[in-house]
Design a protein around this motif. Structure first.
Motif, mmCIF file in Angstrom:
data_model
loop_
_atom_site.group_PDB
_atom_site.id
_atom_site.type_symbol
_atom_site.label_atom_id
_atom_site.label_comp_id
_atom_site.label_asym_id
_atom_site.label_seq_id
_atom_site.Cartn_x
_atom_site.Cartn_y
_atom_site.Cartn_z
ATOM 1 N N THR A 280 -94.953 -125.902 -74.608
ATOM 2 C CA THR A 280 -94.518 -123.951 -74.350
ATOM 3 C C THR A 280 -94.362 -123.308 -75.698
ATOM 4 N N ASN A 281 -94.914 -124.224 -76.845
ATOM 5 C CA ASN A 281 -94.607 -123.634 -77.590
ATOM 6 C C ASN A 281 -93.715 -123.342 -78.510
ATOM 7 N N GLY A 282 -92.474 -123.863 -78.287
ATOM 8 C CA GLY A 282 -91.307 -123.816 -78.454
ATOM 9 C C GLY A 282 -90.339 -122.788 -78.017
ATOM 10 N N LEU A 283 -90.671 -122.093 -76.576
ATOM 11 C CA LEU A 283 -90.211 -122.188 -75.788
ATOM 12 C C LEU A 283 -89.312 -122.737 -74.662
ATOM 13 N N TRP A 284 -89.460 -123.741 -74.913
ATOM 14 C CA TRP A 284 -88.354 -124.880 -74.184
ATOM 15 C C TRP A 284 -88.462 -125.682 -75.255
ATOM 16 N N LYS A 319 -100.592 -119.230 -72.978
ATOM 17 C CA LYS A 319 -99.797 -118.309 -72.161
ATOM 18 C C LYS A 319 -98.617 -118.453 -73.329
ATOM 19 N N CYS A 320 -98.311 -119.602 -73.652
ATOM 20 C CA CYS A 320 -96.942 -119.571 -74.330
ATOM 21 C C CYS A 320 -96.909 -119.059 -75.972
ATOM 22 N N VAL A 321 -97.885 -119.075 -75.977
ATOM 23 C CA VAL A 321 -98.689 -119.067 -77.774
ATOM 24 C C VAL A 321 -98.001 -117.366 -77.716
ATOM 25 N N GLU A 322 -98.630 -116.988 -76.387
ATOM 26 C CA GLU A 322 -98.791 -115.511 -77.357
ATOM 27 C C GLU A 322 -97.429 -115.067 -76.476
ATOM 28 N N GLY A 326 -97.400 -115.706 -81.332
ATOM 29 C CA GLY A 326 -99.163 -116.109 -82.000
ATOM 30 C C GLY A 326 -99.692 -117.055 -82.397
ATOM 31 N N GLU A 327 -98.539 -117.678 -82.827
ATOM 32 C CA GLU A 327 -99.125 -118.907 -83.718
ATOM 33 C C GLU A 327 -98.689 -120.271 -82.833
ATOM 34 N N PRO A 328 -99.815 -120.724 -82.782
ATOM 35 C CA PRO A 328 -99.586 -122.420 -82.274
ATOM 36 C C PRO A 328 -98.378 -123.285 -83.061
ATOM 37 N N VAL A 329 -97.457 -123.763 -82.474
ATOM 38 C CA VAL A 329 -96.763 -125.241 -83.679
ATOM 39 C C VAL A 329 -97.070 -126.233 -84.281
ATOM 40 N N HIS A 330 -98.451 -126.622 -83.020
ATOM 41 C CA HIS A 330 -98.939 -127.884 -83.319
ATOM 42 C C HIS A 330 -100.937 -128.437 -82.927
#
Ligand SMILES: N=C(N)NCCCC[C@H](N)C(=O)O
Ligand SMILES: O=C(O)CCC(=O)C(=O)O
Ligand SMILES: [Fe+2]
Length: 349
Positions: A280-284, A319-322, A326-330
């Motif tokens: 979730t790219n840090g969303l959760w 979608k979660c990056v957006e 815009g920056e992926p965490v990993h």
């Protein structure tokens, strides 16, 4: 500590357990789940369908095992399976103080069980290192009913885990495409959790916590801990614990307040693991938690970790990056690599 009366949200998962539930009831569940995952990363789970009598039996059998004399427990001591430095295997019984969190010894003993290793599989991708997780689970002879009851319980838990990640996939995207089932990227995203857990490399721990003997230190950093502050590694943890209050503590979003996650009879305490945070790219968030047991009696808990497949490649969903700027965490790697990195730093000596 958190304000008096504060407590984690309660999610009823019955609409995802029941195949005939209405789309509306599922959307309601998914929306509640999304909020709980954003706000806490921890919640109580009800409506899972596993009878309370089974949950009590599971705790009682673990308690009976820990009450045995040490030589009996050591009959299933984790064996030397030849880890990177000739280290020990991860399956089996570990004595008091053998587990390490943040470089410090924890005050608990445990049996660790994992999904059986598939020896047919090509192991060349992570050469050598997989040995730690190979070999069969080590089941205690006593109490005799432990193994058959746990095998059934693990099957039941996997069904709950599946229902939960299905709901989580839906919770990430409640758009019309998801409801209609058209093949858009959103729908693909919704299925990511389901597809990557269809051969879940689950973990189960039976944990025994004696009451900590030292009084609380003035400097909390010097406190003895039953289990030090950490995040869990995979998708979702379904924690079953005996009724002892005040032991499991959850770090709230402010990063300083600890909330007691005291058990509710019949409910699991559920938390998100590192792989869901990454997807979730840090969303959760994979929420930090710890155990400090200064209450009465010998505390028993049995967490079940419903995880991705061992070779699932986990990287942030587009979608979660957006949604998160815009920056992926990993950049992404397999769950197996993440797990092995953790397991190798988990044991003393
Ligand atoms: N399989 C899982 N998730 N086990 C969680 C154990 C957490 C404590 C461990 N010593 C650590 O430092 O991670
Ligand atoms: O015993 C508990 O309540 C939690 C244990 C835990 O966090 C873990 O084993 O990962
Ligand atoms: Fe944990």
């Amino acid at each position: 500590m958190a304000p008096e009366g504060a407590s984690l949200p309660i999610i009823d998962i019955s609409s995802y357990v029941n195949p005939k539930a209405s789309p509306e009831s599922r959307q309601e569940t998914a929306a509640a789940l999304n909020r709980a995952c954003i706000d806490y990363g921890f919640f109580y789970l009800t409506g899972h369908g596993i009878p309370e009598s089974r949950l009590e039996q599971v705790i009682s059998l673990a308690r009976q095992f820990f009450a045995l004399p040490l030589p009996e427990k050591n009959k299933i001591k984790r064996y030397d399976a030849g880890g990177p430095e000739g280290g020990d295997g991860a399956r089996g019984y570990q004595g008091m103080g053998e587990n390490v969190t943040q470089g410090r010894q924890d005050h608990h003993e445990a049996i660790d069980l994992y999904r059986e290793w598939d020896m047919q599989k090509d192991d060349t991708k992570t050469p050598g290192t997989n040995k730690t997780l190979q070999g069969p689970n080590l089941w205690p002879e006593q109490p005799a009913e432990l193994k058959p009851v746990y095998l059934e319980y693990i099957d039941q838990l996997q069904q709950v885990g599946k229902a939960l990640v299905h709901a989580m996939g839906a919770a990430l995207d409640l758009g019309p495409e998801a409801a209609e089932g058209t093949a858009t990227r959103e729908v693909e995203d919704e299925k990511v959790f389901v597809r990557n857990t269809d051969n879940s490399f689950w973990v189960m721990r039976l944990i025994g916590y004696p009451k900590l003997s030292h009084p609380a230190a003035l400097d909390a950093a010097a406190d003895e801990l039953s289990c030090g502050e950490h995040t869990d590694y995979g998708c979702v943890t379904l924690l079953l614990a005996d009724p002892t209050p005040g032991a499991l503590q959850v770090l709230l979003k402010d990063g300083t307040t600890w909330l007691n996650a005291d058990p509710i009879p019949g409910a699991f305490v559920v938390n998100i693991g590192d792989m869901i945070e990454r997807w979730t790219n840090g969303l959760w968030r994979s929420t930090r938690h710890r155990v400090i047991h200064r209450g009465n009696g010998y505390r028993v808990s049995v967490p079940f970790f419903f995880e991705p497949n061992f070779d699932a490649v986990v990287k942030p969903l587009g979608k979660c990056v957006e949604k998160t700027g815009g920056e992926p965490v990993h950049e992404g790697n397999t769950y197996g690599e993440h797990l092995l990195g953790k397991v190798f730093s988990n044991f003393y000596g």
